[in-house]
Design a protein around this motif. Structure first.
Motif, mmCIF file in Angstrom:
data_model
loop_
_atom_site.group_PDB
_atom_site.id
_atom_site.type_symbol
_atom_site.label_atom_id
_atom_site.label_comp_id
_atom_site.label_asym_id
_atom_site.label_seq_id
_atom_site.Cartn_x
_atom_site.Cartn_y
_atom_site.Cartn_z
ATOM 1 N N VAL A 95 0.867 -1.178 0.000
ATOM 2 C CA VAL A 95 0.000 0.000 0.000
ATOM 3 C C VAL A 95 0.904 1.229 0.000
ATOM 4 C CG1 VAL A 95 -1.855 1.241 1.171
ATOM 5 C CG2 VAL A 95 -1.757 -1.262 1.278
ATOM 6 N N VAL A 96 0.655 2.141 -0.922
ATOM 7 C CA VAL A 96 1.548 3.277 -1.137
ATOM 8 C C VAL A 96 0.731 4.559 -1.211
ATOM 9 C CG1 VAL A 96 3.312 4.276 -2.650
ATOM 10 C CG2 VAL A 96 3.131 1.790 -2.434
ATOM 11 N N GLN A 97 1.175 5.583 -0.503
ATOM 12 C CA GLN A 97 0.596 6.928 -0.652
ATOM 13 C C GLN A 97 1.359 7.636 -1.774
ATOM 14 O OE1 GLN A 97 0.187 9.593 2.847
ATOM 15 N NE2 GLN A 97 1.232 11.092 1.569
ATOM 16 N N VAL A 98 0.624 8.208 -2.721
ATOM 17 C CA VAL A 98 1.243 8.903 -3.846
ATOM 18 C C VAL A 98 0.693 10.316 -3.934
ATOM 19 C CG1 VAL A 98 1.622 6.781 -5.156
ATOM 20 C CG2 VAL A 98 -0.493 8.058 -5.481
ATOM 21 N N ALA A 99 1.514 11.219 -4.429
ATOM 22 C CA ALA A 99 1.070 12.608 -4.578
ATOM 23 C C ALA A 99 1.892 13.292 -5.645
ATOM 24 C CB ALA A 99 1.185 13.348 -3.258
ATOM 25 N N ARG A 100 1.238 14.217 -6.346
ATOM 26 C CA ARG A 100 1.935 15.049 -7.337
ATOM 27 C C ARG A 100 1.410 16.469 -7.221
ATOM 28 N NH1 ARG A 100 0.287 13.659 -12.982
ATOM 29 N NH2 ARG A 100 1.627 11.838 -12.790
ATOM 30 N N SER A 101 2.325 17.425 -7.178
ATOM 31 C CA SER A 101 1.952 18.837 -7.175
ATOM 32 C C SER A 101 2.567 19.509 -8.397
ATOM 33 C CB SER A 101 2.437 19.516 -5.889
ATOM 34 O OG SER A 101 3.845 19.440 -5.778
ATOM 35 N N LEU A 102 1.926 20.583 -8.858
ATOM 36 C CA LEU A 102 2.378 21.340 -10.026
ATOM 37 C C LEU A 102 2.512 22.802 -9.642
ATOM 38 C CD1 LEU A 102 -0.112 19.839 -12.667
ATOM 39 C CD2 LEU A 102 2.201 19.045 -12.155
ATOM 40 N N ALA A 103 3.659 23.393 -9.986
ATOM 41 C CA ALA A 103 3.852 24.808 -9.675
ATOM 42 C C ALA A 103 5.023 25.361 -10.480
ATOM 43 C CB ALA A 103 4.126 25.004 -8.177
ATOM 44 N N THR A 154 5.138 7.098 -0.803
ATOM 45 C CA THR A 154 5.442 6.661 0.557
ATOM 46 C C THR A 154 4.826 5.287 0.790
ATOM 47 O OG1 THR A 154 5.394 8.961 1.326
ATOM 48 C CG2 THR A 154 5.305 7.229 3.001
ATOM 49 N N ARG A 155 5.669 4.304 1.065
ATOM 50 C CA ARG A 155 5.153 2.958 1.335
ATOM 51 C C ARG A 155 4.561 2.920 2.734
ATOM 52 N NH1 ARG A 155 9.066 -2.081 0.466
ATOM 53 N NH2 ARG A 155 9.999 -1.291 2.391
ATOM 54 N N LEU A 156 3.312 2.482 2.823
ATOM 55 C CA LEU A 156 2.599 2.463 4.096
ATOM 56 C C LEU A 156 2.585 1.081 4.737
ATOM 57 C CD1 LEU A 156 -0.478 4.677 3.129
ATOM 58 C CD2 LEU A 156 1.711 5.385 4.094
ATOM 59 N N THR A 157 3.120 0.072 4.036
ATOM 60 C CA THR A 157 3.215 -1.280 4.580
ATOM 61 C C THR A 157 4.683 -1.676 4.674
ATOM 62 O OG1 THR A 157 2.903 -2.126 2.339
ATOM 63 C CG2 THR A 157 0.975 -2.087 3.773
ATOM 64 N N GLY A 158 4.983 -2.577 5.610
ATOM 65 C CA GLY A 158 6.354 -3.021 5.772
ATOM 66 C C GLY A 158 7.233 -1.899 6.291
ATOM 67 N N GLN A 159 8.503 -1.942 5.927
ATOM 68 C CA GLN A 159 9.441 -0.908 6.356
ATOM 69 C C GLN A 159 9.100 0.419 5.671
ATOM 70 O OE1 GLN A 159 13.476 -1.703 5.347
ATOM 71 N NE2 GLN A 159 14.336 -0.069 6.590
ATOM 72 N N GLY A 160 8.973 1.465 6.459
ATOM 73 C CA GLY A 160 8.619 2.760 5.897
ATOM 74 C C GLY A 160 9.704 3.271 4.971
ATOM 75 N N ALA A 161 9.329 3.656 3.776
ATOM 76 C CA ALA A 161 10.290 4.187 2.806
ATOM 77 C C ALA A 161 9.571 5.167 1.906
ATOM 78 C CB ALA A 161 10.920 3.066 1.986
ATOM 79 N N GLN A 162 10.326 6.120 1.371
ATOM 80 C CA GLN A 162 9.740 7.175 0.566
ATOM 81 C C GLN A 162 10.653 7.479 -0.612
ATOM 82 O OE1 GLN A 162 9.261 11.582 1.912
ATOM 83 N NE2 GLN A 162 7.392 10.517 2.508
ATOM 84 N N ARG A 208 5.721 12.742 4.037
ATOM 85 C CA ARG A 208 5.672 12.397 5.446
ATOM 86 C C ARG A 208 7.057 12.449 6.061
ATOM 87 N NH1 ARG A 208 1.209 7.846 6.909
ATOM 88 N NH2 ARG A 208 -0.490 8.648 5.612
ATOM 89 N N SER A 209 7.118 12.858 7.301
ATOM 90 C CA SER A 209 8.379 12.871 8.028
ATOM 91 C C SER A 209 8.506 11.587 8.840
ATOM 92 C CB SER A 209 8.443 14.090 8.965
ATOM 93 O OG SER A 209 7.374 14.050 9.893
ATOM 94 N N GLY A 210 9.735 11.309 9.272
ATOM 95 C CA GLY A 210 9.972 10.148 10.121
ATOM 96 C C GLY A 210 10.065 8.834 9.381
ATOM 97 N N MET A 211 10.235 8.849 8.041
ATOM 98 C CA MET A 211 10.373 7.616 7.292
ATOM 99 C C MET A 211 11.738 6.988 7.576
ATOM 100 S SD MET A 211 7.647 6.907 5.494
ATOM 101 C CE MET A 211 6.760 7.422 6.959
ATOM 102 N N ASP A 212 11.789 5.652 7.565
ATOM 103 C CA ASP A 212 13.045 4.960 7.797
ATOM 104 C C ASP A 212 14.057 5.257 6.698
ATOM 105 O OD1 ASP A 212 11.885 3.826 10.026
ATOM 106 O OD2 ASP A 212 11.300 1.995 8.978
ATOM 107 N N THR A 213 13.576 5.341 5.467
ATOM 108 C CA THR A 213 14.457 5.549 4.319
ATOM 109 C C THR A 213 13.802 6.527 3.364
ATOM 110 O OG1 THR A 213 15.173 3.244 4.507
ATOM 111 C CG2 THR A 213 15.756 4.401 2.487
#
Length: 317
Positions: free
Chosen positions: A67-75, A84-92, A198-203
């Motif tokens: 399960v992954v959180q995804v986002a895109r902004s334009l500016a 951001t992976r929401l399952t297993g080891q946190g990674a971004q 997100r802050s506090g990701m392992d990687t």
């Protein structure tokens, strides 16, 4: 000024859109091309520079579910993306400040819909396309795009696109008999301003965006080499270093890389194979100019394709 750069093959959101060169097709094949389907592909490419979003996607590979959180902004002429992976080891994975006018070669192919009548069929020479009504996914009505290979050297795809924005809502990679090898889809989607990483990701992995003509990173080989056989429609994605350890090829929807490593001694006869969803890693030992080497093919192709590519490696003349 436009720049031409490699696609990030590992990106969940962008990973199905890659480069293939437009090749003039024979009349019978070109006449079968579905112009509406190619126009939807073109709209999907265009959505990358026009649509900001945030959401949660699921990625299913066999029994493995991520399960992954995804986002895109334009500016200001740039896009910024994070996964951001929401399952297993946190990674971004973070890719900031990507120029919107940077044209990937794959995007050039997938905008061929307007040129089908002129005989420039692009992907339609290697795949059959059919468009139809889709389901509701993450609360959005979709358009279904079925993509079937014309030969045994590549997989099929089932894409379901947002009817309003053409954003890809669900993508399935299909093996023999229509078996689903891998699927990602949005479980939640919003076109509001994307979330901050997100802050506090392992990687945290910053996504590099090298120029395709940059020298290939890694140890150089003692002899130049080539891949002498490719399935029709597969083309190099960049200018390869003749003595570099890597080559990457794509037909516009699938991509694979070939790696060569010089060995201090010869390997025992045999081959190795590992699969994860639609991706495989195929390895075998061979000789190149009397030098033992290990060849590895990694990508989204059937094992017979990987084996034939490995068998075709030759010393460049």
């Amino acid at each position: 000024m436009k720049c031409v750069a490699r696609q990030l093959a590992s990106s969940v959101v962008c990973g199905l859109l890659f480069w293939a060169g437009g090749v003039a097709a024979q009349g019978p094949v070109c006449s079968e091309a579905d112009a509406e389907a190619l126009q939807w592909l073109a709209r999907t490419v265009k959505s990358r520079s026009e649509v900001a979003y945030q959401g949660v996607v699921t990625l299913q590979r066999g029994d493995d579910m991520q399960v992954v959180q995804v986002a895109r902004s334009l500016a200001d002429g740039y896009s910024s993306e994070h996964l951001t992976r929401l399952t297993g080891q946190g990674a971004q994975v973070v890719r900031p400040h990507h120029p919107l006018n940077c044209t990937h070669p794959g995007e050039q192919l997938l905008t061929l819909g307007d040129r089908v009548e002129a005989g420039d069929c692009g992907l339609a020479r290697y795949y059959r396309f059919e468009v139809g009504p889709g389901e509701r996914i993450a609360g959005r009505q979709s358009v279904k795009l079925e993509i079937q290979p014309r030969d045994m050297y590549r997989y099929g795809f089932l894409l379901e696109l947002d009817q309003d924005t053409a954003l890809m809502l669900r993508a399935s990679t299909l093996g023999r008999g229509g078996k689903i090898l891998e699927r990602f889809q949005f479980a939640d989607l919003s076109y509001d301003e994307p979330l901050e990483p997100r802050s506090g990701m392992d990687t945290v992995h910053p996504a590099a965006h090298p120029h395709p003509d940059d020298p290939t990173a890694g140890a150089r080989l003692s002899v130049p080499w080539i891949v002498s056989w490719l399935p029709n429609g597969f083309t190099a994605t960049d200018a390869a270093d003749p003595e570099g350890p890597r080559r990457t090829y794509t037909d516009g929807l699938a991509v694979f890389s070939v790696f060569l490593e010089q060995l201090p001694r010869e390997l025992r006869p045999g081959e190795g194979l590992a699969r994860l969803g639609s991706s495989l890693s195929y390895t075998r030992g061979m000789h190149l100019a009397d030098q033992p080497v290990l060849v590895t093919v990694i990508g989204e192709v059937p094992v017979n394709t990987a084996r034939m590519v490995a068998d075709s490696i030759r010393v460049a003349r």
